[in-house]
Design an enzyme around this catalytic site. Sequence first.
Site, mmCIF file in Angstrom:
data_model
loop_
_atom_site.group_PDB
_atom_site.id
_atom_site.type_symbol
_atom_site.label_atom_id
_atom_site.label_comp_id
_atom_site.label_asym_id
_atom_site.label_seq_id
_atom_site.Cartn_x
_atom_site.Cartn_y
_atom_site.Cartn_z
ATOM 1 N N GLU B 59 0.839 -1.192 0.000
ATOM 2 C CA GLU B 59 0.000 0.000 0.000
ATOM 3 C C GLU B 59 0.886 1.259 0.000
ATOM 4 O O GLU B 59 0.620 2.218 -0.731
ATOM 5 C CB GLU B 59 -0.891 -0.039 1.250
ATOM 6 C CG GLU B 59 -1.873 1.090 1.357
ATOM 7 C CD GLU B 59 -2.447 1.200 2.773
ATOM 8 O OE1 GLU B 59 -2.461 0.195 3.514
ATOM 9 O OE2 GLU B 59 -2.857 2.315 3.138
ATOM 10 N N ASP B 63 0.673 3.727 -3.194
ATOM 11 C CA ASP B 63 0.288 5.113 -2.933
ATOM 12 C C ASP B 63 1.207 6.086 -3.683
ATOM 13 O O ASP B 63 0.741 7.008 -4.360
ATOM 14 C CB ASP B 63 0.364 5.347 -1.416
ATOM 15 C CG ASP B 63 0.120 6.782 -1.031
ATOM 16 O OD1 ASP B 63 -1.054 7.187 -1.028
ATOM 17 O OD2 ASP B 63 1.083 7.503 -0.740
ATOM 18 N N ASN B 128 -7.418 0.658 0.692
ATOM 19 C CA ASN B 128 -6.018 0.305 0.942
ATOM 20 C C ASN B 128 -5.576 -0.835 0.034
ATOM 21 O O ASN B 128 -4.445 -0.834 -0.488
ATOM 22 C CB ASN B 128 -5.826 -0.099 2.404
ATOM 23 C CG ASN B 128 -6.103 1.058 3.351
ATOM 24 O OD1 ASN B 128 -6.164 2.211 2.938
ATOM 25 N ND2 ASN B 128 -6.293 0.745 4.621
ATOM 26 N N GLU B 131 -4.754 0.407 -3.450
ATOM 27 C CA GLU B 131 -3.387 0.943 -3.536
ATOM 28 C C GLU B 131 -2.358 -0.187 -3.566
ATOM 29 O O GLU B 131 -1.390 -0.144 -4.325
ATOM 30 C CB GLU B 131 -3.106 1.860 -2.338
ATOM 31 C CG GLU B 131 -3.883 3.157 -2.366
ATOM 32 C CD GLU B 131 -3.525 4.073 -1.196
ATOM 33 O OE1 GLU B 131 -3.119 5.206 -1.455
ATOM 34 O OE2 GLU B 131 -3.646 3.651 -0.040
#
Lengths: 239, 239
Positions: B59, B63, B128, B131
């Site tokens: 994640e 991101d 989450n 990502e």
Amino acid sequence: MQFLIRFFGSGKNEAQLTLIRFIISRFGYRPKKISYFEQAITHKSNANSKYIDSNERLEFLGDAIIDAVVAEFLFARFPNEDEGYLTKIKSKLVSRKTLSEIAEEMEIRQVLRYHKGRSININTLEGNAFEAIIGAIYLDGGFEQVRQTLEQHVYRKYVNINKVLEEEIDFKSKLFIWSQRNKLSIDFEIISEVNKGSSWEYKVIVLINEQKYGLGTGSSKKAAEQVAAKETLELIGVI
Amino acid sequence: MQFLIRFFGSGKNEAQLTLIRFIISRFGYRPKKISYFEQAITHKSNANSKYIDSNERLEFLGDAIIDAVVAEFLFARFPNEDEGYLTKIKSKLVSRKTLSEIAEEMEIRQVLRYHKGRSININTLEGNAFEAIIGAIYLDGGFEQVRQTLEQHVYRKYVNINKVLEEEIDFKSKLFIWSQRNKLSIDFEIISEVNKGSSWEYKVIVLINEQKYGLGTGSSKKAAEQVAAKETLELIGVI
């Protein structure tokens, strides 16, 4: 004559040639489209700003690209650290302070185009231009090229990553360093792990030469270990 | 028999095949190393978390990669907007809210591995995991692949970028829309541009059918135009 050949031969003026040399020597990259790089070193205060775009858009782009490259670099370099640690180190490496230090070390001011006003902070301008140059390298050479430039050139020559990491040294590492110095064995033993619905709770104890020391609780093994290591360092009087 | 052939033939179990189908249908990408994707859909609450790593590190990576792709997308799509505008739109597109909406629309919960505790917010977990899946695609297929996936699949099918942009519609655009409806001509005329050392000051006036309306001052033409457009909209009673 030498000058004339270069000038007319390449279609580039002296300022452009200087810029190309600068990018090659500092970033290990030979610009293809020079206008990207001219824009990257042009602060909005520059007298030409009405005709040449300033570097602000490239800075926006470079900022995000640097973030991605650093994230991947840390992801690969620290396979056992959790995302909290990675986030912390990344925020240091991509901080305004670190970027400005890199830019100063590179002497980006040598090629920066800006209007020398009183309120100008040259080092901030250099940091922004550094990001913009990375944005330019991305447009000119792609993501892999930026990765190579940052990892092979910038972070090797201009950033002491180890120093940044040392500042972040954690309690567990401190305890291991202490134990090695004192030729003692250290173990982290999980006492319990309890499923708390959406999370886990771990209890960890530190053993020095099989003797129980600090105890730690946390939502991950790593977090619990940190707490236990900290308590141990306190118990043995190291911190 | 069909099952056995697929099971033994590919060396993958049914859950893995379901996951592969899911990634292909939602992300337009065929996973090579399935373990990246298994990790990406594994929340730390999952009962296997002691043996399979959770998706938190992926994640972290995803991101940053999403940020870079979106930055470049906006940089290319809006060649005339300044970095303030780009930053604003980007922060909307990569916000937790937007990512969670995409993830919900994709029904990531279909493949999510998590422990169904009381305090779990499934939509946050989906965001989450989204990502993390992007992080997995990056590791598995590289930056260009992520770019293609986001631009060709995700943003085409699951995000109404135009809606996000409409919410950001500015005074100048509002004024143009109004003038078109009323068949009037609109012009923005620069009255003055003054070099203030490290910055410039622009004064802009709006002309409606060559009649003077709102006046605006700003450190960029664009900023001055916004102020002038806003004043004009107020003068003509539109806002």
